[in-house]
Scaffold this motif. Structure first.
Motif, PDB file in Angstrom:
ATOM      1  N   GLY A   1     -30.219   3.237 -21.375  1.00  0.00           N
ATOM      2  CA  GLY A   1     -29.018   2.423 -21.423  1.00  0.00           C
ATOM      3  C   GLY A   1     -28.749   1.710 -20.110  1.00  0.00           C
ATOM      4  O   GLY A   1     -27.977   0.740 -20.075  1.00  0.00           O
ATOM      5  N   ALA A   2     -29.394   2.147 -19.025  1.00  0.00           N
ATOM      6  CA  ALA A   2     -29.199   1.518 -17.720  1.00  0.00           C
ATOM      7  C   ALA A   2     -29.564   0.039 -17.738  1.00  0.00           C
ATOM      8  O   ALA A   2     -29.061  -0.736 -16.925  1.00  0.00           O
ATOM      9  CB  ALA A   2     -30.032   2.243 -16.662  1.00  0.00           C
ATOM     10  N   ALA A   3     -30.423  -0.355 -18.670  1.00  0.00           N
ATOM     11  CA  ALA A   3     -30.859  -1.744 -18.747  1.00  0.00           C
ATOM     12  C   ALA A   3     -29.750  -2.682 -19.205  1.00  0.00           C
ATOM     13  O   ALA A   3     -29.843  -3.901 -18.996  1.00  0.00           O
ATOM     14  CB  ALA A   3     -32.050  -1.853 -19.697  1.00  0.00           C
ATOM     15  N   TYR A   4     -28.685  -2.148 -19.820  1.00  0.00           N
ATOM     16  CA  TYR A   4     -27.651  -2.992 -20.414  1.00  0.00           C
ATOM     17  C   TYR A   4     -26.280  -2.802 -19.785  1.00  0.00           C
ATOM     18  O   TYR A   4     -25.299  -3.371 -20.269  1.00  0.00           O
ATOM     19  CB  TYR A   4     -27.585  -2.718 -21.916  1.00  0.00           C
ATOM     20  CG  TYR A   4     -28.919  -2.936 -22.592  1.00  0.00           C
ATOM     21  CD1 TYR A   4     -29.406  -4.211 -22.822  1.00  0.00           C
ATOM     22  CD2 TYR A   4     -29.718  -1.847 -22.953  1.00  0.00           C
ATOM     23  CE1 TYR A   4     -30.639  -4.419 -23.413  1.00  0.00           C
ATOM     24  CE2 TYR A   4     -30.957  -2.038 -23.545  1.00  0.00           C
ATOM     25  CZ  TYR A   4     -31.416  -3.326 -23.766  1.00  0.00           C
ATOM     26  OH  TYR A   4     -32.648  -3.524 -24.341  1.00  0.00           O
ATOM     27  N   ILE A   5     -26.202  -2.035 -18.726  1.00  0.00           N
ATOM     28  CA  ILE A   5     -24.940  -1.860 -18.009  1.00  0.00           C
ATOM     29  C   ILE A   5     -24.739  -3.053 -17.085  1.00  0.00           C
ATOM     30  O   ILE A   5     -25.622  -3.393 -16.301  1.00  0.00           O
ATOM     31  CB  ILE A   5     -24.959  -0.548 -17.200  1.00  0.00           C
ATOM     32  CG1 ILE A   5     -25.080   0.657 -18.146  1.00  0.00           C
ATOM     33  CG2 ILE A   5     -23.716  -0.429 -16.333  1.00  0.00           C
ATOM     34  CD1 ILE A   5     -25.334   1.970 -17.426  1.00  0.00           C
ATOM     35  N   GLU A   6     -23.589  -3.682 -17.170  1.00  0.00           N
ATOM     36  CA  GLU A   6     -23.338  -4.854 -16.330  1.00  0.00           C
ATOM     37  C   GLU A   6     -22.982  -4.451 -14.905  1.00  0.00           C
ATOM     38  O   GLU A   6     -23.584  -4.928 -13.942  1.00  0.00           O
ATOM     39  CB  GLU A   6     -22.229  -5.715 -16.945  1.00  0.00           C
ATOM     40  CG  GLU A   6     -22.638  -6.376 -18.251  1.00  0.00           C
ATOM     41  CD  GLU A   6     -21.561  -7.305 -18.787  1.00  0.00           C
ATOM     42  OE1 GLU A   6     -20.559  -7.557 -18.062  1.00  0.00           O
ATOM     43  OE2 GLU A   6     -21.708  -7.784 -19.929  1.00  0.00           O
TER      44      GLU A   6
ATOM     45  N   MET B   1     -35.452   4.282  -8.932  1.00  0.00           N
ATOM     46  CA  MET B   1     -36.178   4.439 -10.187  1.00  0.00           C
ATOM     47  C   MET B   1     -35.534   3.610 -11.293  1.00  0.00           C
ATOM     48  O   MET B   1     -36.203   2.851 -11.987  1.00  0.00           O
ATOM     49  CB  MET B   1     -36.224   5.913 -10.581  1.00  0.00           C
ATOM     50  CG  MET B   1     -36.977   6.205 -11.865  1.00  0.00           C
ATOM     51  SD  MET B   1     -37.166   7.974 -12.171  1.00  0.00           S
ATOM     52  CE  MET B   1     -35.463   8.467 -12.426  1.00  0.00           C
ATOM     53  N   TYR B   2     -34.225   3.740 -11.475  1.00  0.00           N
ATOM     54  CA  TYR B   2     -33.534   2.981 -12.510  1.00  0.00           C
ATOM     55  C   TYR B   2     -33.498   1.495 -12.176  1.00  0.00           C
ATOM     56  O   TYR B   2     -33.651   0.643 -13.062  1.00  0.00           O
ATOM     57  CB  TYR B   2     -32.119   3.525 -12.714  1.00  0.00           C
ATOM     58  CG  TYR B   2     -32.089   4.846 -13.420  1.00  0.00           C
ATOM     59  CD1 TYR B   2     -32.052   4.906 -14.811  1.00  0.00           C
ATOM     60  CD2 TYR B   2     -32.116   6.046 -12.713  1.00  0.00           C
ATOM     61  CE1 TYR B   2     -32.030   6.127 -15.478  1.00  0.00           C
ATOM     62  CE2 TYR B   2     -32.100   7.269 -13.368  1.00  0.00           C
ATOM     63  CZ  TYR B   2     -32.066   7.304 -14.742  1.00  0.00           C
ATOM     64  OH  TYR B   2     -32.065   8.519 -15.401  1.00  0.00           O
ATOM     65  N   ASN B   3     -33.270   1.172 -10.897  1.00  0.00           N
ATOM     66  CA  ASN B   3     -33.222  -0.232 -10.502  1.00  0.00           C
ATOM     67  C   ASN B   3     -34.563  -0.918 -10.733  1.00  0.00           C
ATOM     68  O   ASN B   3     -34.622  -2.036 -11.264  1.00  0.00           O
ATOM     69  CB  ASN B   3     -32.818  -0.344  -9.030  1.00  0.00           C
ATOM     70  CG  ASN B   3     -31.389   0.097  -8.774  1.00  0.00           C
ATOM     71  OD1 ASN B   3     -30.546   0.060  -9.668  1.00  0.00           O
ATOM     72  ND2 ASN B   3     -31.119   0.537  -7.556  1.00  0.00           N
ATOM     73  N   GLU B   4     -35.660  -0.282 -10.337  1.00  0.00           N
ATOM     74  CA  GLU B   4     -36.981  -0.897 -10.449  1.00  0.00           C
ATOM     75  C   GLU B   4     -37.463  -0.969 -11.890  1.00  0.00           C
ATOM     76  O   GLU B   4     -38.209  -1.875 -12.260  1.00  0.00           O
ATOM     77  CB  GLU B   4     -37.990  -0.133  -9.595  1.00  0.00           C
ATOM     78  CG  GLU B   4     -37.717  -0.217  -8.111  1.00  0.00           C
ATOM     79  CD  GLU B   4     -38.843   0.384  -7.285  1.00  0.00           C
ATOM     80  OE1 GLU B   4     -39.962   0.512  -7.807  1.00  0.00           O
ATOM     81  OE2 GLU B   4     -38.587   0.721  -6.117  1.00  0.00           O
ATOM     82  N   THR B   5     -37.055  -0.011 -12.715  1.00  0.00           N
ATOM     83  CA  THR B   5     -37.538   0.024 -14.100  1.00  0.00           C
ATOM     84  C   THR B   5     -36.668  -0.785 -15.042  1.00  0.00           C
ATOM     85  O   THR B   5     -37.182  -1.473 -15.934  1.00  0.00           O
ATOM     86  CB  THR B   5     -37.600   1.479 -14.605  1.00  0.00           C
ATOM     87  OG1 THR B   5     -38.388   2.267 -13.710  1.00  0.00           O
ATOM     88  CG2 THR B   5     -38.230   1.540 -15.998  1.00  0.00           C
ATOM     89  N   TYR B   6     -35.343  -0.743 -14.863  1.00  0.00           N
ATOM     90  CA  TYR B   6     -34.444  -1.312 -15.862  1.00  0.00           C
ATOM     91  C   TYR B   6     -33.503  -2.396 -15.343  1.00  0.00           C
ATOM     92  O   TYR B   6     -32.882  -3.081 -16.161  1.00  0.00           O
ATOM     93  CB  TYR B   6     -33.578  -0.194 -16.468  1.00  0.00           C
ATOM     94  CG  TYR B   6     -34.365   0.946 -17.048  1.00  0.00           C
ATOM     95  CD1 TYR B   6     -35.129   0.774 -18.199  1.00  0.00           C
ATOM     96  CD2 TYR B   6     -34.362   2.210 -16.447  1.00  0.00           C
ATOM     97  CE1 TYR B   6     -35.855   1.825 -18.742  1.00  0.00           C
ATOM     98  CE2 TYR B   6     -35.084   3.264 -16.991  1.00  0.00           C
ATOM     99  CZ  TYR B   6     -35.831   3.065 -18.126  1.00  0.00           C
ATOM    100  OH  TYR B   6     -36.558   4.110 -18.658  1.00  0.00           O
TER     101      TYR B   6
END
Length: 270
Positions: free
Chosen positions: A148-153, A1-6
């Motif tokens: 915030g998952a979109a900006y975690i390296e 879910m997080y990988n596909e969205t963000y």
């Protein structure tokens, strides 16, 4: 879910080892508090009232609140966060985004800057239970959420912990199925602490939730939720205005309205 969205196109991806299922948001926060050790934890108020209640039971953790300013509409103040980290020696930051109960949120570059604070090895705990409840001005943005998952390296190196669940976005509070997403070592510790703190989430309801986590279902729900709750927000704002109750802080997210009653006559202004 997080990988596909963000996190599409990013080399660092979440796996099952980055997720801990917990029986509710407070249980997730309690598990995090139980494993972070002897630290000063900062958060900005007004925010979710249960934070103080949940954190006070863990004597090894010292919560330090900082008041946000009404003149700035109670927006999360990243400059203040930076000062608090330096001046008060904060090791952990806790924040809801979008914010309960003021209805404010940060996104884009502001959210990226907040996540960047974790590079100084300050652990960031993000409560994202209202991440779908966003009221977009541009109709083309309807269906977009924030995390915030979109900006975690690096999902295993950057000390960023995200708490979410079925409670708000899916509107299923009675299921008590929530999750904590973070680095593998943190998730391993959270899983171990659950055996003596809360016993874990209901397994049959975890299985029942799987069809609700598909990308297609989630996107339909986001669009329907944002359209419906924006209509409700606008209706309540109009009614309050007609009643002579001024809302200085317009909510851009969540399903709350922060209303100042101080100008009402006694005893209504108490």
């Amino acid at each position: 879910m997080y990988n596909e969205t963000y996190r599409v196109g990013m080399s660092s991806q979440y796996t099952f080892e980055n997720v801990c299922i917990v029986p509710g948001g407070r249980a997730g926060l309690s598990r995090v508090a139980a494993v972070v050790g002897d630290v000063y934890l900062g958060f900005q108020v007004p925010d979710y009232t249960a934070y103080a209640q949940s954190l006070e039971v863990f004597r090894r953790l010292v919560p330090i609140p900082t008041a946000l300013e009404a003149e700035k509409h109670y927006r999360l103040d990243i400059s203040q966060v930076r000062r608090d980290i330096f001046n008060q020696g904060l090791s952990v930051l806790l924040a809801s985004n979008p914010r309960n109960p003021t209805g404010q949120l940060i996104q884009g570059e502001e959210l990226k800057e907040l996540i960047g604070l974790s590079k100084s090895k300050t652990t960031l705990i993000l409560d994202e239970f209202y991440s779908w409840y966003i009221y977009h001005d541009n109709p083309e943005d309807v269906g977009k959420s924030v995390s915030g998952a979109a900006y975690i390296e690096d999902v295993n190196d950057d000390p960023v912990i995200i708490i979410d669940g079925l409670t708000k976005n899916w509107r299923l509070p009675g299921w008590r199925v929530c999750w904590v997403v973070g680095p593998k070592n943190v998730i391993s510790a959270l899983s171990q602490s659950g055996s003596f703190l809360d016993g874990g989430a209901n397994h049959p309801l975890q299985v029942a939730a799987l069809p609700l986590l598909t990308p297609e279902y989630i996107q339909r729900e986001k669009i329907a939720l944002q359209e419906h709750f924006k209509m409700k927000r606008d209706h309540v704002l109009k009614r309050l205005h007609a009643m002579g109750l001024k809302v200085a802080t317009i909510p851009h997210a969540t399903f709350y309205i922060w209303l100042d009653l101080s100008r009402l006559p006694d005893p209504l202004n108490k």
